[in-house]
Enzyme design. Structure first.
Site, mmCIF file in Angstrom:
data_model
loop_
_atom_site.group_PDB
_atom_site.id
_atom_site.type_symbol
_atom_site.label_atom_id
_atom_site.label_comp_id
_atom_site.label_asym_id
_atom_site.label_seq_id
_atom_site.Cartn_x
_atom_site.Cartn_y
_atom_site.Cartn_z
ATOM 1 N N ARG A 93 -20.119 35.329 90.725
ATOM 2 C CA ARG A 93 -20.012 33.909 90.565
ATOM 3 C C ARG A 93 -19.067 33.104 91.316
ATOM 4 N NH1 ARG A 93 -23.487 34.437 87.181
ATOM 5 N NH2 ARG A 93 -23.450 34.307 84.991
ATOM 6 N N HIS A 102 -28.820 30.103 93.325
ATOM 7 C CA HIS A 102 -28.549 30.923 92.453
ATOM 8 C C HIS A 102 -29.779 31.672 91.873
ATOM 9 C CE1 HIS A 102 -25.776 31.916 88.677
ATOM 10 N NE2 HIS A 102 -26.498 32.867 88.803
#
Ligand code: NDP
Length: 321
Positions: A236, A284
């Site tokens: 993250r 991502h």
């Protein structure tokens, strides 16, 4: 026991229509006997819903469901759900644990570690500068790789890297009273971290985002790494303090960073990571969800709920992951 035909399941989330329809197709194919509802249905019978399958749901998406007995996330990371309180506190929350996703994550980590170890990022930059230059080459066994977080994804990554010959160590939260992945030197807890970092050439972050791990990759963390080390963040964005990473790269202390996740996604065009010569940016994509495989994971849990069997992949809300 409720019969499967009686089980009503709501798919809800702030995804695009194409994504929602892809999920519905995969879920219906995996469990045609369940009654599926989605945000697209105007007349969801909320009192009949026994399970909700969620991907970034709207805050009130699960309100007014007196028979809700399971919230199943389509995402592996559930910090958003825990922070906004969408799943009612008394209803079990399960996260995604998809073997196809673990395999993808292991591939991405292997590509990044191999590229750093064999200097392929440097060679790409040399090609752009028409620069024919041979760099020194190390053996995989001489490269220390530390995997932060040895859960579903970190565990798969650590084993893949060890199989490739790297000297792999792992860090997790709870003391090593249970065996870690074969061939991985495991240590646990904050006191062990500095020693592990000092022995690592490459760090791969696969921690969950919790109050204990937010901002962990900061100036102190980078200073504990040997000069010339590299960082791979696949977990993250909020694990990382961007200014501290840029300072550690610009001072020459760190060699490179490979980043798949960011504080703000999409990464804003003005962000220095885009153009930094020693930062590799991925959008991502380290482990995208495989709809078919993930649908089978979801349906296995729905069937367990129906049959009164133990639910899998439950989140420990107190722990935060
Ligand atoms: P898991 O919950 O399965 O594993 C978490 C691991 O981290 C465990 O080994 C746990 O230790 C360890 N851990 C947790 N807190 C601490 C702490 N404070 N100190 C040390 N170790 C700690 O997570 P996953 O493997 O499923 O996910 C890992 C990350 O990957 C998440 O951040 C997730 O959001 C992200 N992700 C990224 C994707 C991408 O495409 N980039 C895709 C999917 C997920 P213990 O074993 O002792 O409990």
């Amino acid at each position: 026991m409720t019969r499967s035909a009686d089980m009503h399941v709501l798919l809800t989330g702030r995804t695009g229509a194409d994504e929602r329809d892809a999920w519905l197709r995969a879920l219906r194919e995996a469990a045609p006997s369940l009654t599926w509802w989605s945000d697209n249905d105007g007349d969801v019978p909320r009192e009949l819903i026994t399970a909700a399958v969620v991907a970034n749901p709207a805050p009130a998406a699960l309100a007014g469901m007196p028979n809700l007995r399971l919230v199943q996330s389509l995402w592996a990371g559930v910090e958003g759900l825990l922070a906004d309180g969408t799943p009612p506190a008394q209803v079990p929350l399960a996260r995604m644990d998809d073997p196809a996703m673990s395999a993808s994550m292991a591939e991405t980590a292997l590509w990044a570690v191999l590229s750093l170890h064999r200097r392929f990022f440097d060679y790409a930059a040399h090609q752009a500068a028409l620069d024919w230059r041979q760099l020194a080459q190390r053996r995989a066994g001489d490269v220390g790789v530390l995997v932060l977080g040895l859960g579903r994804l970190g565990g798969a990554v650590a084993m893949r890297l060890a199989a490739q010959g790297y000297r792999v160590s792992g860090w997790r939260a709870t003391p090593a009273d249970r065996a870690g992945p074969a061939g991985i030197a495991v240590q646990a807890g904050p006191a062990a971290l500095a020693g592990l970092l000092a022995a690592s050439d490459i760090v791969v972050n696969l921690l969950p985002l919790t109050p204990a791990t937010r901002g962990l990759l900061d100036a102190r963390f980078f200073a504990a790494l040997p000069e010339g080390a590299s960082v791979i963040n696949l977990a993250r964005g909020a694990h990382l303090v961007d200014e501290d990473l840029l300072a550690a790269l610009d001072s020459g202390h760190l060699d490179r960073a490979v980043l798949d996740v960011f504080h703000t996604e999409p990464l804003p065009p003005e962000h220095p990571y885009w153009t930094h010569p020693r930062v590799t940016v991925l959008p991502h994509v380290a482990a995208l969800t495989d709809h078919r495989s993930a649908a089978r994971v979801v349906v296995a849990n729905l069937h367990a709920l129906r049959d009164g069997a133990p639910l899998a992949h439950l989140v420990d809300r107190a722990r935060g992951y």
